[in-house]
Design a protein around this motif. Structure first.
Motif, PDB file in Angstrom:
ATOM      1  N   MET A   1       0.859  -1.173   0.000  1.00 49.27           N
ATOM      2  CA  MET A   1       0.000   0.000   0.000  1.00 49.27           C
ATOM      3  C   MET A   1       0.905   1.236   0.000  1.00 49.27           C
ATOM      4  O   MET A   1       1.782   1.366   0.832  1.00 49.27           O
ATOM      5  CB  MET A   1      -0.911  -0.033   1.223  1.00 49.27           C
ATOM      6  N   ASP A   2       0.659   2.150  -0.926  1.00 56.04           N
ATOM      7  CA  ASP A   2       1.494   3.340  -1.018  1.00 56.04           C
ATOM      8  C   ASP A   2       0.890   4.504  -0.222  1.00 56.04           C
ATOM      9  O   ASP A   2      -0.192   4.384   0.354  1.00 56.04           O
ATOM     10  CB  ASP A   2       1.729   3.725  -2.478  1.00 56.04           C
ATOM     11  N   ASP A   3       1.617   5.618  -0.192  1.00 51.34           N
ATOM     12  CA  ASP A   3       1.189   6.783   0.588  1.00 51.34           C
ATOM     13  C   ASP A   3      -0.173   7.308   0.144  1.00 51.34           C
ATOM     14  O   ASP A   3      -0.997   7.701   0.969  1.00 51.34           O
ATOM     15  CB  ASP A   3       2.226   7.908   0.485  1.00 51.34           C
ATOM     16  N   ARG A   4      -0.404   7.314  -1.155  1.00 52.57           N
ATOM     17  CA  ARG A   4      -1.690   7.816  -1.656  1.00 52.57           C
ATOM     18  C   ARG A   4      -2.844   6.964  -1.138  1.00 52.57           C
ATOM     19  O   ARG A   4      -3.862   7.494  -0.678  1.00 52.57           O
ATOM     20  CB  ARG A   4      -1.680   7.844  -3.179  1.00 52.57           C
ATOM     21  N   ASN A   5      -2.695   5.655  -1.204  1.00 49.84           N
ATOM     22  CA  ASN A   5      -3.756   4.766  -0.707  1.00 49.84           C
ATOM     23  C   ASN A   5      -3.980   4.949   0.787  1.00 49.84           C
ATOM     24  O   ASN A   5      -5.120   4.933   1.265  1.00 49.84           O
ATOM     25  CB  ASN A   5      -3.423   3.306  -1.006  1.00 49.84           C
ATOM     26  N   LEU A   6      -2.896   5.114   1.538  1.00 47.90           N
ATOM     27  CA  LEU A   6      -3.031   5.350   2.981  1.00 47.90           C
ATOM     28  C   LEU A   6      -3.796   6.643   3.257  1.00 47.90           C
ATOM     29  O   LEU A   6      -4.689   6.667   4.105  1.00 47.90           O
ATOM     30  CB  LEU A   6      -1.651   5.405   3.642  1.00 47.90           C
ATOM     31  N   GLU A   8      -5.887   8.184   1.226  1.00 51.73           N
ATOM     32  CA  GLU A   8      -7.280   8.003   0.813  1.00 51.73           C
ATOM     33  C   GLU A   8      -8.069   7.258   1.887  1.00 51.73           C
ATOM     34  O   GLU A   8      -9.201   7.621   2.194  1.00 51.73           O
ATOM     35  CB  GLU A   8      -7.347   7.247  -0.519  1.00 51.73           C
ATOM     36  N   ASN A   9      -7.466   6.225   2.452  1.00 53.99           N
ATOM     37  CA  ASN A   9      -8.128   5.483   3.529  1.00 53.99           C
ATOM     38  C   ASN A   9      -8.341   6.355   4.761  1.00 53.99           C
ATOM     39  O   ASN A   9      -9.407   6.295   5.396  1.00 53.99           O
ATOM     40  CB  ASN A   9      -7.324   4.234   3.889  1.00 53.99           C
ATOM     41  N   TRP A  60      -2.999  14.629  -5.461  1.00 57.58           N
ATOM     42  CA  TRP A  60      -3.803  13.425  -5.371  1.00 57.58           C
ATOM     43  C   TRP A  60      -5.300  13.717  -5.300  1.00 57.58           C
ATOM     44  O   TRP A  60      -6.123  12.809  -5.376  1.00 57.58           O
ATOM     45  CB  TRP A  60      -3.415  12.605  -4.151  1.00 57.58           C
TER      46      TRP A  60
END
Length: 84
Positions: A1-6, A8-9, A60
């Motif tokens: 999981m990358d920074d963007r996904n983190l 977003e979550n 993002w």
């Protein structure tokens, strides 16, 4: 999981917390409970805004430029119609 996904979550979780605090505030049976939920809602809204700003700064969560005609169309839709 990358920074963007983190991020977003985190944003989605914070939005969920805002929803819960808002409903808690609306349904509160006493002023003290209402104030507690409202204070928590305001804190969660501040956190949501900070997350959003960081995501936007990284590109993002870009702003979408909307044509003035679309804005006017939405204004007319919600200002001229009958409610209830």
């Amino acid at each position: 999981m990358d920074d963007r996904n983190l991020m977003e979550n985190m944003l989605m979780l914070e939005k969920g917390a805002c929803d819960l605090f808002m409903h808690g505030s609306i349904e509160a049976s006493t002023q003290d409970v209402h104030q507690t939920f409202t204070g928590s809602l305001n804190s969660a809204l501040d956190m949501q805004q900070q997350i959003y700003a960081k995501m936007q700064a990284k590109g993002w969560y870009p702003d979408e430029q909307v044509q003035q005609s679309k804005i006017n169309e939405v204004k007319m839709k919600f200002s001229g119609g009958s409610c209830c």
